[in-house]
Design a protein around this motif. Structure first.
Motif, PDB file in Angstrom:
ATOM      1  N   GLY A 268       0.735  -1.169   0.000  1.00 48.06           N
ATOM      2  CA  GLY A 268      -0.014   0.072  -0.117  1.00 48.06           C
ATOM      3  C   GLY A 268       0.827   1.111   0.018  1.00 48.06           C
ATOM      4  O   GLY A 268       0.302   2.388   0.134  1.00 48.06           O
ATOM      5  N   LYS A 269       2.095   1.154   0.173  1.00 47.27           N
ATOM      6  CA  LYS A 269       3.049   2.204   0.001  1.00 47.27           C
ATOM      7  C   LYS A 269       3.847   2.398  -1.195  1.00 47.27           C
ATOM      8  O   LYS A 269       4.165   1.317  -1.859  1.00 47.27           O
ATOM      9  CB  LYS A 269       4.073   2.264   1.403  1.00 47.27           C
ATOM     10  N   ILE A 270       3.908   3.435  -1.864  1.00 46.42           N
ATOM     11  CA  ILE A 270       4.686   3.624  -3.054  1.00 46.42           C
ATOM     12  C   ILE A 270       6.446   3.674  -2.787  1.00 46.42           C
ATOM     13  O   ILE A 270       6.780   4.610  -2.048  1.00 46.42           O
ATOM     14  CB  ILE A 270       4.170   4.947  -3.803  1.00 46.42           C
ATOM     15  N   ASP A 271       6.711   2.923  -3.442  1.00 45.92           N
ATOM     16  CA  ASP A 271       8.531   2.644  -3.402  1.00 45.92           C
ATOM     17  C   ASP A 271       8.981   3.275  -4.489  1.00 45.92           C
ATOM     18  O   ASP A 271       8.461   3.770  -5.370  1.00 45.92           O
ATOM     19  CB  ASP A 271       8.796   1.037  -3.289  1.00 45.92           C
ATOM     20  N   ILE A 272      10.606   3.420  -4.502  1.00 51.02           N
ATOM     21  CA  ILE A 272      11.225   4.071  -5.304  1.00 51.02           C
ATOM     22  C   ILE A 272      12.082   3.012  -6.085  1.00 51.02           C
ATOM     23  O   ILE A 272      12.656   2.327  -5.486  1.00 51.02           O
ATOM     24  CB  ILE A 272      12.028   5.245  -4.819  1.00 51.02           C
ATOM     25  N   LEU A 273      12.208   3.100  -7.478  1.00 52.87           N
ATOM     26  CA  LEU A 273      12.966   2.131  -8.333  1.00 52.87           C
ATOM     27  C   LEU A 273      13.906   2.856  -9.290  1.00 52.87           C
ATOM     28  O   LEU A 273      13.663   3.790  -9.668  1.00 52.87           O
ATOM     29  CB  LEU A 273      12.355   1.182  -9.165  1.00 52.87           C
ATOM     30  N   THR A 274      15.126   2.594  -9.065  1.00 54.79           N
ATOM     31  CA  THR A 274      16.238   2.876 -10.201  1.00 54.79           C
ATOM     32  C   THR A 274      16.512   1.692 -11.146  1.00 54.79           C
ATOM     33  O   THR A 274      15.803   0.636 -10.835  1.00 54.79           O
ATOM     34  CB  THR A 274      17.474   3.315  -9.576  1.00 54.79           C
ATOM     35  N   GLY A 275      17.484   1.826 -11.822  1.00 57.07           N
ATOM     36  CA  GLY A 275      17.929   0.455 -12.697  1.00 57.07           C
ATOM     37  C   GLY A 275      18.592  -0.498 -12.177  1.00 57.07           C
ATOM     38  O   GLY A 275      18.699  -1.494 -12.492  1.00 57.07           O
ATOM     39  N   GLU A 276      18.915  -0.267 -10.660  1.00 63.13           N
ATOM     40  CA  GLU A 276      19.638  -1.422 -10.016  1.00 63.13           C
ATOM     41  C   GLU A 276      19.034  -1.665  -8.839  1.00 63.13           C
ATOM     42  O   GLU A 276      19.183  -2.833  -8.359  1.00 63.13           O
ATOM     43  CB  GLU A 276      21.216  -0.803  -9.803  1.00 63.13           C
ATOM     44  N   ASN A 277      18.160  -0.956  -8.160  1.00 62.46           N
ATOM     45  CA  ASN A 277      17.822  -0.929  -6.799  1.00 62.46           C
ATOM     46  C   ASN A 277      16.299  -0.427  -6.634  1.00 62.46           C
ATOM     47  O   ASN A 277      15.826  -0.038  -7.313  1.00 62.46           O
ATOM     48  CB  ASN A 277      18.495  -0.214  -5.570  1.00 62.46           C
ATOM     49  N   TRP A 278      15.715  -1.043  -5.621  1.00 61.33           N
ATOM     50  CA  TRP A 278      14.390  -0.427  -5.241  1.00 61.33           C
ATOM     51  C   TRP A 278      14.424  -0.089  -3.541  1.00 61.33           C
ATOM     52  O   TRP A 278      15.090  -0.784  -3.010  1.00 61.33           O
ATOM     53  CB  TRP A 278      13.089  -1.322  -5.689  1.00 61.33           C
ATOM     54  N   TYR A 279      13.834   1.078  -3.427  1.00 53.24           N
ATOM     55  CA  TYR A 279      13.953   1.475  -2.146  1.00 53.24           C
ATOM     56  C   TYR A 279      12.575   1.644  -1.171  1.00 53.24           C
ATOM     57  O   TYR A 279      11.342   1.957  -2.178  1.00 53.24           O
ATOM     58  CB  TYR A 279      14.441   3.048  -1.992  1.00 53.24           C
ATOM     59  N   GLU A 280      12.414   0.757  -0.341  1.00 49.88           N
ATOM     60  CA  GLU A 280      11.174   0.463   0.290  1.00 49.88           C
ATOM     61  C   GLU A 280      10.491   1.580   1.250  1.00 49.88           C
ATOM     62  O   GLU A 280      11.287   1.919   2.094  1.00 49.88           O
ATOM     63  CB  GLU A 280      11.435  -0.925   1.264  1.00 49.88           C
ATOM     64  N   ALA A 281       9.385   1.982   0.786  1.00 47.20           N
ATOM     65  CA  ALA A 281       8.818   3.086   1.764  1.00 47.20           C
ATOM     66  C   ALA A 281       8.331   2.449   2.981  1.00 47.20           C
ATOM     67  O   ALA A 281       7.968   1.389   3.314  1.00 47.20           O
ATOM     68  CB  ALA A 281       7.764   3.610   1.026  1.00 47.20           C
ATOM     69  N   PRO A 282       8.324   3.281   3.982  1.00 45.81           N
ATOM     70  CA  PRO A 282       8.780   4.684   4.236  1.00 45.81           C
ATOM     71  C   PRO A 282       9.952   4.942   4.720  1.00 45.81           C
ATOM     72  O   PRO A 282      10.523   6.128   4.936  1.00 45.81           O
ATOM     73  CB  PRO A 282       7.840   5.074   5.160  1.00 45.81           C
ATOM     74  N   THR A 283      10.999   3.804   4.852  1.00 43.49           N
ATOM     75  CA  THR A 283      12.329   4.195   5.478  1.00 43.49           C
ATOM     76  C   THR A 283      13.267   4.232   4.194  1.00 43.49           C
ATOM     77  O   THR A 283      14.330   4.421   4.544  1.00 43.49           O
ATOM     78  CB  THR A 283      12.633   2.984   6.394  1.00 43.49           C
ATOM     79  N   TRP A 284      12.974   3.652   3.296  1.00 42.72           N
ATOM     80  CA  TRP A 284      13.732   3.578   1.973  1.00 42.72           C
ATOM     81  C   TRP A 284      14.870   2.677   2.118  1.00 42.72           C
ATOM     82  O   TRP A 284      16.018   2.968   1.479  1.00 42.72           O
ATOM     83  CB  TRP A 284      14.138   5.130   1.784  1.00 42.72           C
ATOM     84  N   LYS A 285      14.702   1.678   2.752  1.00 42.48           N
ATOM     85  CA  LYS A 285      15.729   0.446   2.902  1.00 42.48           C
ATOM     86  C   LYS A 285      15.751   0.114   1.325  1.00 42.48           C
ATOM     87  O   LYS A 285      14.962  -0.186   0.459  1.00 42.48           O
ATOM     88  CB  LYS A 285      14.887  -0.598   3.582  1.00 42.48           C
TER      89      LYS A 285
END
Length: 405
Positions: free
Chosen positions: A60-77
């Motif tokens: 239910g939370k929007i995460d961030i992705l680049t071409g090598e990693n994804w960052y888990e919301a909300p702590t951006w692990k």
């Protein structure tokens, strides 16, 4: 005729010729106002020049992705998507990720990741491992992704986005073709290529199709209700039958400026003809090309000296006031320290749109964040669910989230 105005007149310089008369409308530009947006350093390490966002793990939370990693919301692990490269500070080289988009490619209910790596090289999609903290399986989209501004766009106005880019036969730099791409019936197979241009031929090279070509856009140039595809040498007119068209689209040659990045379409001067706004990938300058009734275009400088290396630009109603704005920023060290303004602070800007009584669209620059900038592609999205649009960027300064107050 072209007017080169001093930098203090950079906000808008609109020139119109009516018979023997001359009208010059200018708005004096001030230094960018400071916005109250919140900047978060998601990752200080250089991994990618492209970035996207999606609910990767379906929590239910929007995460961030680049071409090598994804960052888990909300702590951006950080979670690895593929083995990470080591790119240092990027001064001597580039990453293997120039553009990123997220979509459920294989229709399994989990968002996957599309990545355009280095220009001219193969592009891929990476399969979401459905909640497992594993590396993502890699699948080839196409063997060649050309033009430094590949796009994922709703080309046909159906709500379904496709990839738009140039490509070339292996080892043949001058034999490119502009096309749009969709997954095959088997999502693990090579994607389907749909021609926009004819293939290049001896003595007739298709513009915008080399691996390092600069300038690409999607928008309705002729206001017929269908999106066209634009490059600096002209535009391809979408046929009436749209996605069902068999052959190449009609090309309209036009002088749409020097090497640029994104090319966005909007009627700047409210004359009923759509114009084109472009940003300079490696020099100073943001400009627009005024469309004339005869189909020609005249360049108008908007911000000739404010910021350099604006290698990505998005037209979006950022503050949702009903008037289009555009967002851009400085790409840090696009070619190391060799470009004009390379040492300038990499900021992200909103150019807030407003229309005067004459309908002229004017833009006011607002600095939203500094020390971050943009890469070759970025994402505008409501990432925290507060109903306001935010900005996610990734470049040689790392990955950043810029949240609207």
């Amino acid at each position: 005729m072209r007017w080169n105005l001093p930098a203090r007149f950079g906000a808008l310089a609109a020139l119109s010729l009516w018979g023997c008369g001359l009208t010059l409308n200018t708005t004096v530009a001030q230094e960018p106002a400071a916005g109250a947006w919140k900047k978060t350093v998601v990752d200080p390490v250089f991994h990618s020049e492209g970035v996207t966002a999606a609910d990767v793990n379906k929590d239910g939370k929007i995460d961030i992705l680049t071409g090598e990693n994804w960052y888990e919301a909300p702590t951006w692990k950080k979670h690895a998507i593929r083995k990470n490269g080591k790119y240092g500070d990027g001064l001597q080289g580039y990453s293997n990720s120039f553009a990123c988009w997220s979509e459920d490619i294989n229709k399994d209910g989990w968002p996957d990741l599309m990545v355009v790596g280095f220009p001219g090289a193969p592009c891929h999609w990476f399969e979401n491992p459905q909640g497992k903290d594993d590396l993502w399986a890699q699948h080839e989209i196409w063997h060649s992704a050309c033009n430094e501004t590949p796009l994922q766009a709703d080309l046909f106005g159906t709500g379904k986005k496709v990839i738009v880019m140039g490509w070339q036969p292996k080892g043949k730099e001058t034999e490119g073709q502009m096309a749009w791409f969709t997954p095959a019936s088997d999502p693990n197979a090579i994607w389907e290529m749909h021609p926009i241009s004819a293939p290049s031929a001896p003595g007739k090279e298709m513009p915008g199709t080399r691996k390092f070509s600069h300038g690409l856009g999607v928008g309705d140039v002729n206001k017929d209700g269908r999106n066209d595809v634009i490059c600096t040498d002209g535009w391809w007119e979408q046929p009436v039958n749209g996605a069902k068209a068999d052959g190449p689209w009609t090309f309209h040659p036009a002088k749409l400026g020097e090497a640029c990045a994104d090319m966005v379409v909007v009627d700047v001067d409210n004359d009923g003809l759509n114009d084109v706004i472009s940003s300079s990938a490696h020099k100073y300058g943001i400009w627009w090309h005024k469309q004339r009734p005869d189909g020609s275009f005249t360049r108008m400088d908007m911000y000739p000296k404010m910021v350099s290396e604006t290698h990505a630009l998005a037209l979006v109603d950022l503050d949702r006031d009903g008037t289009p704005d555009f967002v851009t920023g400085k790409r840090w060290w696009s070619h190391g320290r060799s470009e004009p303004g390379s040492a300038q602070n990499p900021a992200v800007y909103q150019f807030k749109g407003s229309r005067g009584k004459d309908g002229m669209l004017k833009f006011t620059p607002i600095e939203l964040a500094n020390g971050c900038g943009v890469g070759t592609q970025f994402q505008v999205i409501d990432i925290n669910g507060d109903g306001k649009l935010d900005i996610v960027t990734s470049n040689k300064k790392g990955v950043h989230l810029i949240e609207q107050p």
